[in-house]
Design a protein around this motif. Structure first.
Motif, PDB file in Angstrom:
ATOM      1  N   VAL A  41     -22.670 -61.434  22.528  1.00 54.70           N
ATOM      2  CA  VAL A  41     -22.432 -61.179  21.107  1.00 54.70           C
ATOM      3  C   VAL A  41     -22.318 -62.532  20.399  1.00 54.70           C
ATOM      4  CG1 VAL A  41     -20.911 -60.075  19.421  1.00 54.70           C
ATOM      5  CG2 VAL A  41     -21.177 -59.065  21.697  1.00 54.70           C
ATOM      6  N   ALA A  42     -23.084 -62.703  19.331  1.00 47.52           N
ATOM      7  CA  ALA A  42     -23.067 -63.956  18.583  1.00 47.52           C
ATOM      8  C   ALA A  42     -23.093 -63.661  17.091  1.00 47.52           C
ATOM      9  CB  ALA A  42     -24.263 -64.818  18.966  1.00 47.52           C
ATOM     10  N   GLU A  43     -22.699 -64.664  16.306  1.00 41.37           N
ATOM     11  CA  GLU A  43     -22.751 -64.538  14.849  1.00 41.37           C
ATOM     12  C   GLU A  43     -23.202 -65.860  14.253  1.00 41.37           C
ATOM     13  OE1 GLU A  43     -18.856 -63.371  13.572  1.00 41.37           O
ATOM     14  OE2 GLU A  43     -17.912 -65.141  14.395  1.00 41.37           O
ATOM     15  N   SER A  44     -23.831 -65.750  13.093  1.00 40.36           N
ATOM     16  CA  SER A  44     -24.362 -66.920  12.413  1.00 40.36           C
ATOM     17  C   SER A  44     -24.039 -66.825  10.929  1.00 40.36           C
ATOM     18  CB  SER A  44     -25.879 -66.999  12.598  1.00 40.36           C
ATOM     19  OG  SER A  44     -26.431 -67.990  11.753  1.00 40.36           O
ATOM     20  N   GLY A  45     -23.790 -67.976  10.326  1.00 40.99           N
ATOM     21  CA  GLY A  45     -23.612 -68.018   8.883  1.00 40.99           C
ATOM     22  C   GLY A  45     -24.911 -67.692   8.173  1.00 40.99           C
ATOM     23  N   ASP A  46     -24.791 -67.295   6.928  1.00 40.89           N
ATOM     24  CA  ASP A  46     -25.937 -66.835   6.151  1.00 40.89           C
ATOM     25  C   ASP A  46     -27.025 -67.893   6.016  1.00 40.89           C
ATOM     26  OD1 ASP A  46     -26.788 -64.407   4.756  1.00 40.89           O
ATOM     27  OD2 ASP A  46     -26.925 -65.754   3.025  1.00 40.89           O
ATOM     28  N   ASN A  47     -26.657 -69.138   5.766  1.00 39.09           N
ATOM     29  CA  ASN A  47     -27.654 -70.189   5.557  1.00 39.09           C
ATOM     30  C   ASN A  47     -28.493 -70.424   6.810  1.00 39.09           C
ATOM     31  OD1 ASN A  47     -28.860 -72.212   3.839  1.00 39.09           O
ATOM     32  ND2 ASN A  47     -27.869 -73.722   5.164  1.00 39.09           N
ATOM     33  N   LEU A  48     -27.868 -70.480   7.979  1.00 39.47           N
ATOM     34  CA  LEU A  48     -28.631 -70.696   9.211  1.00 39.47           C
ATOM     35  C   LEU A  48     -29.600 -69.549   9.466  1.00 39.47           C
ATOM     36  CD1 LEU A  48     -26.064 -72.213  11.745  1.00 39.47           C
ATOM     37  CD2 LEU A  48     -27.806 -73.372  10.380  1.00 39.47           C
ATOM     38  N   THR A  75     -32.550 -70.071  30.477  1.00 37.46           N
ATOM     39  CA  THR A  75     -32.671 -70.886  29.272  1.00 37.46           C
ATOM     40  C   THR A  75     -33.575 -70.127  28.314  1.00 37.46           C
ATOM     41  OG1 THR A  75     -32.459 -72.924  30.541  1.00 37.46           O
ATOM     42  CG2 THR A  75     -33.378 -73.115  28.333  1.00 37.46           C
ATOM     43  N   GLN A  76     -33.061 -69.845  27.118  1.00 38.95           N
ATOM     44  CA  GLN A  76     -33.843 -69.112  26.128  1.00 38.95           C
ATOM     45  C   GLN A  76     -33.869 -69.905  24.825  1.00 38.95           C
ATOM     46  OE1 GLN A  76     -31.457 -65.432  26.574  1.00 38.95           O
ATOM     47  NE2 GLN A  76     -33.403 -64.450  27.071  1.00 38.95           N
ATOM     48  N   ASN A  77     -35.059 -70.248  24.350  1.00 35.82           N
ATOM     49  CA  ASN A  77     -35.221 -70.903  23.059  1.00 35.82           C
ATOM     50  C   ASN A  77     -35.475 -69.819  22.024  1.00 35.82           C
ATOM     51  OD1 ASN A  77     -35.038 -73.701  23.892  1.00 35.82           O
ATOM     52  ND2 ASN A  77     -36.943 -73.320  24.978  1.00 35.82           N
ATOM     53  N   GLU A  78     -34.588 -69.736  21.038  1.00 34.81           N
ATOM     54  CA  GLU A  78     -34.640 -68.655  20.063  1.00 34.81           C
ATOM     55  C   GLU A  78     -34.385 -69.192  18.657  1.00 34.81           C
ATOM     56  OE1 GLU A  78     -31.620 -65.903  21.406  1.00 34.81           O
ATOM     57  OE2 GLU A  78     -32.822 -65.255  23.111  1.00 34.81           O
ATOM     58  N   THR A  79     -34.518 -68.306  17.679  1.00 37.26           N
ATOM     59  CA  THR A  79     -34.154 -68.621  16.293  1.00 37.26           C
ATOM     60  C   THR A  79     -33.288 -67.495  15.740  1.00 37.26           C
ATOM     61  OG1 THR A  79     -36.131 -67.549  15.414  1.00 37.26           O
ATOM     62  CG2 THR A  79     -36.272 -69.926  15.816  1.00 37.26           C
ATOM     63  N   VAL A  80     -32.465 -67.837  14.771  1.00 36.71           N
ATOM     64  CA  VAL A  80     -31.687 -66.821  14.073  1.00 36.71           C
ATOM     65  C   VAL A  80     -32.627 -66.211  13.034  1.00 36.71           C
ATOM     66  CG1 VAL A  80     -29.652 -66.330  12.661  1.00 36.71           C
ATOM     67  CG2 VAL A  80     -29.573 -68.169  14.364  1.00 36.71           C
ATOM     68  N   THR A  81     -33.245 -65.103  13.407  1.00 38.04           N
ATOM     69  CA  THR A  81     -34.213 -64.443  12.534  1.00 38.04           C
ATOM     70  C   THR A  81     -33.988 -62.946  12.620  1.00 38.04           C
ATOM     71  OG1 THR A  81     -35.821 -66.202  13.011  1.00 38.04           O
ATOM     72  CG2 THR A  81     -36.671 -64.166  12.028  1.00 38.04           C
ATOM     73  N   ASP A  89     -29.581 -59.145  10.001  1.00 39.71           N
ATOM     74  CA  ASP A  89     -29.004 -59.636   8.748  1.00 39.71           C
ATOM     75  C   ASP A  89     -27.954 -58.635   8.288  1.00 39.71           C
ATOM     76  OD1 ASP A  89     -28.409 -60.475   6.144  1.00 39.71           O
ATOM     77  OD2 ASP A  89     -30.507 -60.855   5.635  1.00 39.71           O
ATOM     78  N   LEU A  90     -26.728 -59.086   8.088  1.00 35.31           N
ATOM     79  CA  LEU A  90     -25.645 -58.188   7.684  1.00 35.31           C
ATOM     80  C   LEU A  90     -25.664 -57.881   6.196  1.00 35.31           C
ATOM     81  CD1 LEU A  90     -22.788 -59.652   9.891  1.00 35.31           C
ATOM     82  CD2 LEU A  90     -24.254 -57.678  10.352  1.00 35.31           C
ATOM     83  N   GLY A  91     -26.522 -58.549   5.447  1.00 35.97           N
ATOM     84  CA  GLY A  91     -26.680 -58.267   4.018  1.00 35.97           C
ATOM     85  C   GLY A  91     -25.572 -58.855   3.168  1.00 35.97           C
ATOM     86  N   ALA A  92     -25.807 -58.906   1.869  1.00 37.53           N
ATOM     87  CA  ALA A  92     -24.831 -59.375   0.873  1.00 37.53           C
ATOM     88  C   ALA A  92     -24.249 -60.741   1.235  1.00 37.53           C
ATOM     89  CB  ALA A  92     -23.715 -58.344   0.688  1.00 37.53           C
ATOM     90  N   ASN A  94     -23.456 -61.966   4.044  1.00 38.80           N
ATOM     91  CA  ASN A  94     -22.390 -61.879   5.044  1.00 38.80           C
ATOM     92  C   ASN A  94     -22.794 -62.443   6.400  1.00 38.80           C
ATOM     93  OD1 ASN A  94     -20.286 -60.690   3.537  1.00 38.80           O
ATOM     94  ND2 ASN A  94     -21.403 -58.756   3.574  1.00 38.80           N
ATOM     95  N   GLY A  95     -23.960 -63.091   6.478  1.00 37.72           N
ATOM     96  CA  GLY A  95     -24.379 -63.719   7.714  1.00 37.72           C
ATOM     97  C   GLY A  95     -25.234 -62.820   8.582  1.00 37.72           C
ATOM     98  N   TYR A  96     -25.326 -63.195   9.850  1.00 40.09           N
ATOM     99  CA  TYR A  96     -26.169 -62.516  10.827  1.00 40.09           C
ATOM    100  C   TYR A  96     -25.362 -62.240  12.086  1.00 40.09           C
ATOM    101  CZ  TYR A  96     -30.138 -63.857   7.913  1.00 40.09           C
ATOM    102  OH  TYR A  96     -31.019 -63.992   6.872  1.00 40.09           O
ATOM    103  N   ALA A  97     -25.741 -61.193  12.810  1.00 36.74           N
ATOM    104  CA  ALA A  97     -25.053 -60.838  14.056  1.00 36.74           C
ATOM    105  C   ALA A  97     -26.086 -60.509  15.124  1.00 36.74           C
ATOM    106  CB  ALA A  97     -24.130 -59.650  13.838  1.00 36.74           C
ATOM    107  N   LYS A  98     -25.704 -60.752  16.378  1.00 32.04           N
ATOM    108  CA  LYS A  98     -26.602 -60.521  17.520  1.00 32.04           C
ATOM    109  C   LYS A  98     -25.809 -59.852  18.630  1.00 32.04           C
ATOM    110  CE  LYS A  98     -28.813 -63.347  21.135  1.00 32.04           C
ATOM    111  NZ  LYS A  98     -30.268 -63.371  21.029  1.00 32.04           N
TER     112      LYS A  98
END
Length: 139
Positions: A41-48, A75-81, A89-92, A94-98
């Protein structure tokens, strides 16, 4: 979560047939199961997330009781997309969640020992986040 931050929130094992943390994921009804899941489980700020920030996720396993494991470091190379790599995308703003479920081969964990996973997320800008799973016993 700050808009320019990313972090691993939780790492835990589950049986292949269930979604809750389990400290004996290789066993079901007294029988050894061929596989189990590692949930990340991971989370990212909206800008990233808006920028599709790149990162590398490393996952390794170790015995906490002195045994050995056949689990090869991942090893996994990924992007916050949103829509890729289980990011949403959590919308409004509010960032991103995985929430990712990685299938793990039970045979990589000899019976009778205890183990844990360590996940580390590293971005090119130098952000590092580490999370350790629950300790689990292989049957």
């Amino acid at each position: 979560m700050q808009t320019n931050d990313i972090q691993l929130s939780r790492v835990f094992t589950t049986k292949a047939s269930g979604g809750t943390q389990d400290n004996t994921p290789t066993e079901l009804g007294g029988n050894r199961q061929p596989e189990f899941y590692l949930t990340i489980v991971a989370e990212s700020g909206d800008n990233l997330g808006d920028l599709g920030a790149a990162y590398t996720l490393y996952v390794r396993a170790a015995s906490t009781s002195g045994g050995a494991t056949g689990f090869a470091r991942m090893t996994q190379n990924e992007t916050v997309t949103s829509g890729l790599y289980d990011w949403k995308d959590l919308g409004a703003n509010n960032g991103y969640a995985k929430i990712s479920h990685i299938r793990v081969n039970s045979a990589d964990f000899p019976a009778g020992d205890s183990y844990e996973f360590v996940a580390t997320l590293v971005t090119k800008s130098g952000i590092v986040s580490k999370a350790v799973s629950n300790e689990f016993v292989s049957f």
